[in-house]
Design an enzyme around this catalytic site. Structure first.
Site, PDB file in Angstrom:
ATOM      1  N   TYR A  10       0.722  -1.391   0.133  1.00  0.00           N
ATOM      2  CA  TYR A  10      -0.050   0.018   0.121  1.00  0.00           C
ATOM      3  C   TYR A  10       0.750   1.258  -0.115  1.00  0.00           C
ATOM      4  CZ  TYR A  10      -3.636  -3.248   1.361  1.00  0.00           C
ATOM      5  OH  TYR A  10      -4.627  -4.096   1.603  1.00  0.00           O
TER       6      TYR A  10
ATOM      7  N   HIS B 274      -0.015 -11.913   1.498  1.00  0.00           N
ATOM      8  CA  HIS B 274      -0.904 -10.971   1.024  1.00  0.00           C
ATOM      9  C   HIS B 274      -1.508 -11.585  -0.038  1.00  0.00           C
ATOM     10  CE1 HIS B 274      -1.650  -6.270  -0.043  1.00  0.00           C
ATOM     11  NE2 HIS B 274      -2.733  -7.141  -0.329  1.00  0.00           N
TER      12      HIS B 274
HETATM   13  N1  LIG Z   1      -5.697  -8.678   1.398  1.00  0.00           N
HETATM   14  C1  LIG Z   1      -6.156  -8.046   0.550  1.00  0.00           C
HETATM   15  O1  LIG Z   1      -5.697  -8.397  -0.694  1.00  0.00           O
HETATM   16  C2  LIG Z   1      -6.775  -6.817   0.234  1.00  0.00           C
HETATM   17  C3  LIG Z   1      -7.564  -6.380  -1.062  1.00  0.00           C
HETATM   18  C4  LIG Z   1      -8.203  -5.242  -1.018  1.00  0.00           C
HETATM   19  C5  LIG Z   1      -8.410  -4.510   0.208  1.00  0.00           C
HETATM   20  N2  LIG Z   1      -7.971  -5.126   1.395  1.00  0.00           N
HETATM   21  C6  LIG Z   1      -8.064  -4.397   2.805  1.00  0.00           C
HETATM   22  O2  LIG Z   1      -9.337  -3.955   2.910  1.00  0.00           O
HETATM   23  C7  LIG Z   1      -9.804  -2.574   3.043  1.00  0.00           C
HETATM   24  C8  LIG Z   1     -11.053  -2.279   2.543  1.00  0.00           C
HETATM   25  O3  LIG Z   1     -11.187  -2.506   1.177  1.00  0.00           O
HETATM   26  P1  LIG Z   1     -11.553  -1.596   0.103  1.00  0.00           P
HETATM   27  O4  LIG Z   1     -10.801  -0.279   0.584  1.00  0.00           O
HETATM   28  O5  LIG Z   1     -10.955  -2.044  -1.218  1.00  0.00           O
HETATM   29  O6  LIG Z   1     -13.077  -1.374   0.043  1.00  0.00           O
HETATM   30  P2  LIG Z   1     -14.338  -1.003   0.704  1.00  0.00           P
HETATM   31  O7  LIG Z   1     -13.951  -0.674   2.436  1.00  0.00           O
HETATM   32  O8  LIG Z   1     -15.237  -1.995   0.647  1.00  0.00           O
HETATM   33  O9  LIG Z   1     -14.731   0.333   0.265  1.00  0.00           O
HETATM   34  C9  LIG Z   1     -13.988   1.590   0.322  1.00  0.00           C
HETATM   35  C10 LIG Z   1     -15.021   2.706  -0.134  1.00  0.00           C
HETATM   36  O10 LIG Z   1     -16.141   2.814   0.516  1.00  0.00           O
HETATM   37  C11 LIG Z   1     -16.315   4.319   0.924  1.00  0.00           C
HETATM   38  N3  LIG Z   1     -16.868   4.111   2.221  1.00  0.00           N
HETATM   39  C12 LIG Z   1     -16.571   3.623   3.400  1.00  0.00           C
HETATM   40  N4  LIG Z   1     -17.365   3.895   4.518  1.00  0.00           N
HETATM   41  C13 LIG Z   1     -18.389   4.327   3.927  1.00  0.00           C
HETATM   42  C14 LIG Z   1     -19.621   4.643   4.367  1.00  0.00           C
HETATM   43  N5  LIG Z   1     -19.850   4.758   5.522  1.00  0.00           N
HETATM   44  N6  LIG Z   1     -20.730   5.286   3.625  1.00  0.00           N
HETATM   45  C15 LIG Z   1     -20.444   5.433   2.072  1.00  0.00           C
HETATM   46  N7  LIG Z   1     -19.008   5.036   1.762  1.00  0.00           N
HETATM   47  C16 LIG Z   1     -18.267   4.437   2.463  1.00  0.00           C
HETATM   48  C17 LIG Z   1     -14.975   4.823   0.875  1.00  0.00           C
HETATM   49  O11 LIG Z   1     -15.031   6.265   0.497  1.00  0.00           O
HETATM   50  P3  LIG Z   1     -14.204   7.382   1.058  1.00  0.00           P
HETATM   51  O12 LIG Z   1     -12.823   6.703   1.711  1.00  0.00           O
HETATM   52  O13 LIG Z   1     -14.380   8.346   0.091  1.00  0.00           O
HETATM   53  O14 LIG Z   1     -15.137   7.712   2.512  1.00  0.00           O
HETATM   54  C18 LIG Z   1     -14.215   3.988  -0.350  1.00  0.00           C
HETATM   55  O15 LIG Z   1     -14.558   4.468  -1.544  1.00  0.00           O
HETATM   56  C19 LIG Z   1      -8.577  -2.030   2.334  1.00  0.00           C
HETATM   57  O16 LIG Z   1      -8.356  -0.646   2.582  1.00  0.00           O
HETATM   58  C20 LIG Z   1      -7.475  -2.888   2.540  1.00  0.00           C
HETATM   59  O17 LIG Z   1      -7.018  -2.588   3.891  1.00  0.00           O
HETATM   60  C21 LIG Z   1      -7.002  -6.155   1.451  1.00  0.00           C
END
Ligand SMILES: NC(=O)c1ccc[n+]([C@@H]2O[C@H](COP(=O)([O-])OP(=O)(O)OC[C@H]3O[C@@H](n4cnc5c(N)ncnc54)[C@H](OP(=O)(O)O)[C@@H]3O)[C@@H](O)[C@H]2O)c1
Length: 272
Positions: A47, A105
């Site tokens: 990241y 990862h």
């Molecule tokens: N292990 C892996 O391979 C892997 C892969 C992908 C992700 N991850 C981890 O999982 C975490 C979460 O996944 P992600 O970031 O891909 O997707 P997510 O958490 O499902 O979605 C993030 C999006 O949702 C929005 N959001 C968050 N809370 C909200 C709310 N209460 N109301 C409306 N919109 C909201 C955010 O917007 P704003 O930021 O504009 O508020 C952002 O655009 C990542 O950050 C990472 O740490 C791990």
């Protein structure tokens, strides 16, 4: 905040994801989350934000033992010496002497799983990570890790949300008492505009995103790590824990199409 007990660690069920946040934006987001009561932060060497996460932790004044920090080794660094170098880099950037959870990862096609777990276990024995785990492991890989190698994995972090079925992996993990950490729990934000979730939320005075999160957190042994840079959404995601979904809500969510996988890079062994 409820915790999941796994392999000697206590994992807060709601954490802050940090993918696609870097520098001052990431630092401010983590500072805000810690101020609101989040104690579980999810980062990764890939990241490019461990330094920002580390800076936020350093200024928070929160006792280290109250925090749960997860980081991950990227698939290109899965040779034993490369894992060690990657791990040292992560700890330095995070300004920590240990992390709570160190994850593979992504699997890679040519990885040597026994050698990987041997190296991760040494880091655990040295007290530099309190637990080890995996991410993006499908059922076949999980079985190899758990049944053949007998690796003491504390979680499998996988994409999981209202639009994606993970029954097979979830059932296996539950049978082995291994938590599932749901990443992209809001379907990368798409859940916030889903009409079914909006109408369920309206009934409870909640948002669609809160409904999506609570649906996950109502499941035994599931944690979730939504990412948001906005304090308002961080607070809303914490407040989702108070929401009470009923059978009718669960039925409507169960009827949503569940074939939407949004994260799936070509280099990893496929999902079955
Ligand atoms: N292990 C892996 O391979 C892997 C892969 C992908 C992700 N991850 C981890 O999982 C975490 C979460 O996944 P992600 O970031 O891909 O997707 P997510 O958490 O499902 O979605 C993030 C999006 O949702 C929005 N959001 C968050 N809370 C909200 C709310 N209460 N109301 C409306 N919109 C909201 C955010 O917007 P704003 O930021 O504009 O508020 C952002 O655009 C990542 O950050 C990472 O740490 C791990």
């Amino acid at each position: 905040m409820e915790h999941l007990q796994t392999q000697g660690i206590s994992l807060p069920r709601l954490g802050l994801g940090t993918f696609r946040m870097q520098g001052d934006i990431c630092r401010a987001a983590v500072e805000s989350a810690l101020g609101l009561g989040y104690r579980h932060i999810d980062t990764a060497e890939m990241y490019g934000n461990e330094d920002a996460v580390g800076a936020a932790i350093a200024t928070s004044g929160i006792p280290r033992k109250e925090l749960h920090i997860t980081t991950k080794v990227w698939h290109e660094n899965l040779a034993p010496d490369a894992i060690r170098r990657a791990f040292d880099g992560s700890l330095n950037r995070l300004r920590l002497d240990h992390v709570d959870l160190y994850l593979v990862h992504w699997p890679s096609r040519n990885m040597n799983l026994p050698a990987i777990f041997e190296t991760l276990l040494k880091l655990k024995q040295e007290g530099r990570t309190r637990a080890i785990g995996v991410a993006n492991f499908n059922l076949a890989l999980l079985k190899t890790a758990v049944e053949q190698i007998k690796a003491p994995i504390a979680c499998n972090q996988v994409e999981y949300h209202v639009m994606l079925d993970q029954t097979k992996v979830a059932k296996y993990l539950a049978a082995k008492s291994i938590p599932l950490v749901a990443y992209a729990p809001l379907a990368q934000g798409r859940a916030a505009s889903d009409e079914t979730l909006i109408s369920i939320g309206r009934k409870h005075g909640a948002s669609a995103a809160q409904v999506a999160l609570k649906w996950l957190l109502d499941q035994d042994s599931v944690a979730a790590i939504p990412k948001t840079s906005r304090a308002e959404s961080q607070r809303a995601n914490l407040d989702a824990l108070k929401l009470k979904l009923d059978d009718e809500d669960r039925k409507a969510i169960a009827a949503l199409p569940k074939d939407k996988r949004f994260v799936n890079p070509g280099f990893a062994p496929g999902w079955d």
